[in-house]
Scaffold this active site. Structure first.
Site, PDB file in Angstrom:
ATOM      1  CD  GLN A   1      -1.353   0.467   3.626  1.00  0.00           C
ATOM      2  OE1 GLN A   1      -2.234   1.303   3.423  1.00  0.00           O
ATOM      3  NE2 GLN A   1      -1.233  -0.174   4.768  1.00  0.00           N
ATOM      4  CG  ASP A   2       4.181   3.926   1.446  1.00  0.00           C
ATOM      5  OD1 ASP A   2       3.681   4.859   0.777  1.00  0.00           O
ATOM      6  OD2 ASP A   2       5.069   4.111   2.297  1.00  0.00           O
ATOM      7  CG  LEU A   3       4.756  -0.170  -5.574  1.00  0.00           C
ATOM      8  CD1 LEU A   3       6.128  -0.613  -5.099  1.00  0.00           C
ATOM      9  CD2 LEU A   3       4.041  -1.297  -6.323  1.00  0.00           C
ATOM     10  CG  HIS A   4       6.421   5.882  -2.520  1.00  0.00           C
ATOM     11  ND1 HIS A   4       7.774   6.012  -2.287  1.00  0.00           N
ATOM     12  CD2 HIS A   4       5.840   5.732  -1.300  1.00  0.00           C
ATOM     13  CE1 HIS A   4       8.014   5.962  -0.982  1.00  0.00           C
ATOM     14  NE2 HIS A   4       6.858   5.782  -0.359  1.00  0.00           N
TER      15      HIS A   4
ATOM     16  CG  ASN B   1       8.893   2.498  -0.065  1.00  0.00           C
ATOM     17  OD1 ASN B   1       9.906   2.741   0.592  1.00  0.00           O
ATOM     18  ND2 ASN B   1       7.679   2.715   0.407  1.00  0.00           N
TER      19      ASN B   1
END
Length: 293
Positions: free
Chosen positions: A199-202, A205
């Protein structure tokens, strides 16, 4: 990298001291010297460097074990991070950094070291969205327990989004909050396939590596609707911050991954707004949500 001694010589980055505002945060920060010492012994670490930059809920330190470069990660364990080791174990190095060992009683993970370790966000000479598309094809695997269900997390966001907006001083038009509130209710009515979600795939990362060209880190895992997987990427302004850029990411990824574009659009608005009020870039998140209307 300097050899480790019996003294804790690792400097805790200033960026972690915001955790003092959270319940248990001060105690965790005070416990870090002991946690580092115990993790060194538990994982048989022979040398420690100084912490990496970036990240604000974990202390991440380059290390050596048996002559091999590794990474020691000490987590402030909370709702979003508690199943990170399980997610990495489930992926087993396929598109994600490999978990080498785990000491849950310490909140400690031993991870493979990515070399050269360049951030995808800073790699403008590659097709960044293509990289993410290829990674998601590996990462969106069926999963269930022990991970938090996306629907439960969405209910948590929905319960607090209006009060978060008020506490933040009502920094955006109320209809954006209402839209996210309504979307969170509608999206969780339908039963969808359950896949493992980062849920924090930017772009900060994802790291370049030798074992695979690119590997994801720091998953904050959930399980649920695969259309949600596009949310963090669509709002990732490091890949371009304009209506055209955001819609390009949404259109391209939903097509390449054969995901429901409308659900991906609504999930992006919903999560973006839910996360916006504690972000240093809240105005950009409001803009992204407006562009997706």
């Amino acid at each position: 990298m300097e050899p480790a001694s019996n003294e804790m010589r690792v400097k805790v980055p200033d960026r972690l001291f915001w955790l003092e505002r959270l319940e248990g945060g001060r105690a965790w920060l005070d416990s870090l010297p002991d946690l580092i010492s115990r993790a060194r012994e538990r994982f048989q670490i022979s040398a420690l460097g100084q912490p990496f930059e970036g990240g604000n809920v974990s202390l991440v330190i380059p290390a050596e074990r048996n002559g091999e470069e590794v990474v020691l990660k000490l987590q402030f364990v909370h709702r979003e991070t508690r199943f990170e080791a399980d997610a990495l174990s489930r992926w087993d190095g396929n598109g994600a950094i490999r978990l080498l060992d785990h000491a849950p009683e310490l909140g400690a993970l031993l991870l493979e070291r990515c070399r050269p370790g360049q951030l995808l966000a800073e790699s403008e000479d590659v097709d960044q969205i293509g990289v993410l598309s290829n990674l998601l094809k590996k990462l969106l695997v069926p999963a269930d327990q022990p991970f938090t269900n996306l629907a439960d997390e969405a209910a948590h966001w929905r319960a607090s989004i209006r009060s978060d907006w008020e506490k933040a001083g009502k920094p955006c038009d109320t209809y954006l909050v209402d839209l996210a509130f309504d979307a969170l209710g509608e999206l969780t009515k339908d039963e969808t396939g359950k896949v493992l979600l980062h849920q924090d795939l930017h772009g900060h990362n994802v790291l370049s590596a030798n074992r695979e060209p690119w590997l994801v880190i720091d998953p904050k895992p959930l399980v649920g609707d695969p259309a949600f997987a596009l949310s963090p990427i669509v709002r990732s302004f490091e890949f371009g911050h304009s209506k055209r850029d955001a819609l390009y990411r949404l259109d391209r990824l939903s097509e390449e991954l054969e995901l429901d574009r409308e659900r991906a659009r609504l999930w992006t608005i919903a999560q973006t707004m839910a996360w916006a009020f504690e972000s240093d870039f809240s105005h950009r998140h409001f803009e992204t949500s407006l562009w997706l209307l």
